[in-house]
Design an enzyme around this catalytic site. Structure first.
Site: not given
Length: 684
Positions: A374, A574, A578
């Site tokens: 991410d 995180d 996610d």
């Protein structure tokens, strides 16, 4: 047992852990007593047995004897068998009851055959055929028991040293805390008595007793022992602190948010404990090999005994060969080969902020070829600063646009919100009150301000809904690496805010490190493509490996897509939005600091928000797998050579492996396995 109880019960826990370790790695070797004391007493008792042994005559060494010396050797050997050999006999009985004969059974058979054959030889030489020459095995019995006890002692020390991450963590918490009552009075209470919402006083240099939020005071906190973060971190009012970290020079008042099992340290300890208990595929292989080795050793020993007795007619020589095989084939080193490495690996990981929830992930990491990350919070700091804001509608001034952004973002914890609120404060705009604010996953926020329906949305939403906006302005700011958000009034774009995020200093090192390991870095982001490509170009991520304008659900689909292409995929996120992609990936890595880490969805948790910890994890995983393979060979590979030698295959050329040397080799392999596990380390 929560972490506070553990703090008070170190010695009891150490004894329990030792018992558990022996139960797991020694065929239910409970109640072994003090191994160290047992070894030294047995060693002292062995010295006269060895000095009085006829074996020394064969080795052309000076021997000692006196009237009744054979009786002394018999009495001391009997003491050694029942005292020094007790743990192995007890362990063998437990294994046989469990219908799972393994290493303890082999050791018990070896020493029992040695002892009872020696009793037979003593009776033959002294009562049935005086002055006979039936060789006793008291020398071998003594050395075998001593070496096995020494091996066990070293192994147990290694297990304790590797597995004591839990005690070290428990010791981080103080035994008492100072609670400040509502009337301002202070009282010292045991840590167990501290409850959530209590306010505790933390003096300069003291350990913080529980997780909480600072209500008064400024300081710097050392969290290195808890999170692995080496720097002292500045903390002030409203900042979170973790129980077990060390306060710096300031005095703090902390409102407790987590105690006992709910505290961060307790969660970490639970993870370490679970990881040490969980069985991985390498350990499954070790167990299978150990189980087969029992049957192979017993079968080969019996065949060897029958063949040599048939060939030579010498019962004593045939029995000696059988005993030697049973001694040397004992797979005790194999039983410890993997657990010792895992205990050491888990301990090192915990000290470096790498928490292993699924032990198999350490073995799978060596096969990784894609790491999906991410962008915000992993590769970039997530500290968004407003670079520009403006209005596209006459009914809104540019300051109105910023004020309305701030109104909707006021109660959001998203990184973009922080930047907007900071900008509103800096510009001194009056922030109105927003009502009915709703978070829209993957899009933004909606609510009403002054009776008017407003919405904050990203570019993807505008495109999907066919809402017109100034593409040139957006392009200008996006190509500079800014994220552009839009203010909608009645589904019309009336203004925008552009915010820039900083790439983390270590992100480039991470991408370079992944490429050096032949792992493809892939960026996932909800941002627009232009912003994503600016960051990717700076970091060296290929354009084809950038996926932008994603909703949380899209990330899981991309993980599936790569897996369908036969890739082994790690997902780094995180751990909150996610979670689906972390769970779907072959290895899910949650990155984030402190108590907000979502532990449930990931296999590995990186406590610090440093991208380079991904490389530390890969290094730890690679070294752990390497040590496992080495220990499997050290634990079982020597049998490939030792069992044939013990059976007397080289007897025609004059080499016969004695039971004593067999015991030495077995003990050495066990010690090598223990020492090799302790040499596991990571280079940061």
């Amino acid at each position: 047992m929560n972490n506070m109880d553990m703090h008070h019960d170190h010695h009891e826990m150490k004894d329990m852990q030792m018992d558990n370790t022996m139960m797991q790695h020694g065929g239910q070797m409970m109640h072994m007593g003090n191994l160290k004391l047992k070894f030294w007493i047995s060693l002292v008792a062995s010295i006269p047995v060895i000095i009085l042994s006829p074996m020394l005559k064969v080795a052309w060494l000076p021997t000692f004897s006196f009237p009744g010396s054979e009786w002394v050797a018999l009495i001391l050997a009997s003491f050694l068998y029942f005292y020094g050999g007790a743990p192995f006999i007890t362990g063998a009985v437990a294994e046989i009851k469990a219908k799972k004969p393994e290493m303890m059974t082999l050791i018990a058979i070896g020493i029992s055959v040695s002892y009872f054959y020696s009793i037979y030889s003593f009776v033959m030489n002294h009562f049935i055929a005086p002055n006979g020459n039936v060789m006793d095995f008291f020398w071998e019995l003594a050395t075998l028991i001593d070496i096995m006890l020494l091996g066990h002692w070293i192994e147990m020390n290694a297990v304790m040293a590797a597995g004591n991450a839990l005690q070290k963590m428990a010791a981080l918490l103080p035994g008492e805390a100072t609670v400040i009552d509502t009337d301002g009075t202070q009282r010292t209470v045991p840590l167990k008595a501290v409850k959530v919402n209590d306010v505790v006083l933390v003096k300069a240099g003291a350990k913080i007793p529980a997780d909480g939020v600072i209500t008064a005071g400024n300081t710097s906190v050392n969290e290195s022992l808890v999170t692995g973060e080496a720097r002292a971190i500045t903390k002030t009012v409203k900042d979170k602190v973790i129980g077990g970290s060390t306060n710096g020079a300031g005095t703090l008042q902390v409102k407790v948010t987590g105690t006992g099992d709910s505290g961060y340290l307790a969660q970490v300890m639970q993870l370490v404990s679970d990881a040490q208990r969980e069985q991985s595929s390498a350990e499954g292989i070790a167990d299978k090999v150990a189980g087969w080795l029992v049957y192979i050793a017993v079968s080969v020993a019996l065949i060897t005994f029958i063949v040599w007795w048939a060939l030579t007619g010498e019962f004593n020589f045939a029995l000696e060969r059988m005993v030697t095989i049973l001694v040397i084939a004992c797979p005790h080193a194999l039983g410890l080969a993997i657990p010792l490495v895992v205990a050491r690996s888990t301990s090192i990981g915990a000290k470096n902020g790498l928490l292993t929830r699924k032990r198999q992930a350490l073995e799978d990491a060596d096969h990784l070829d894609m790491v999906l990350m991410d962008k915000t919070g992993t590769l970039t700091a997530g500290n968004f600063a407003v670079a520009a804001f403006d209005s596209w509608d006459d009914s809104f001034s540019s300051r109105d646009v910023l004020a309305n952004f701030a109104a909707l973002e006021q109660n959001s914890s998203h990184p973009l919100s922080v930047g907007i609120l900071n900008a509103a404060k800096h510009e001194n705009v009056d922030v109105p009150k927003a009502n009915d604010v709703i978070n829209i996953a993957g899009t933004g926020l909606s609510g009403s301000v002054g009776g008017r329906a407003l919405m904050i949305a990203n570019e993807r939403y505008l495109i999907d809904q066919g809402i017109s906006y100034d593409h040139d302005v957006v392009h200008e700011w996006a190509t500079k690496g800014n994220t552009v958000s839009f203010l909608l009034a009645d589904q019309q774009a009336v203004g925008f805010v552009a915010q820039g995020d900083q790439i983390k200093p270590e992100s480039k090192k991470l991408i370079d490190g992944l490429k050096a390991r032949h792992i493809t870095p892939v960026m996932l982001t909800g941002d627009n493509k232009q912003v994503a490509l600016v960051v990717a170009k700076q970091l060296g991520i290929a354009e084809v490996d950038v996926h932008a304008e994603l909703k949380p659900a899209d990330k899981e689909g991309i993980v599936r897509q790569y897996q369908a292409g036969k890739h082994t995929v790690a997902m780094v996120g995180d751990g909150v939005n996610d979670a689906p992609s972390l769970a779907r990936a072959d290895i899910g890595i949650a990155i984030g600091a402190g108590t907000d880490v979502a532990l449930d969805s990931a296999d590995i948790v990186l406590v610090r928000s440093e991208p380079s910890d991904i490389l530390n994890f890969l290094e730890l995983a690679h070294n752990t797998s390497r040590k496992m393979v080495q220990n499997l060979w050290f634990g079982a590979g020597y049998n490939i050579f030792a069992i044939p030698l013990a059976s007397g295959i080289l007897a025609p050329v004059g080499f016969v492996l004695s039971p004593a040397l067999g015991a030495v080799l077995m003990g050495l392999s066990t010690i090598v396995v223990a020492i090799n596990a302790q040499t596991l380390h990571i280079r940061k």
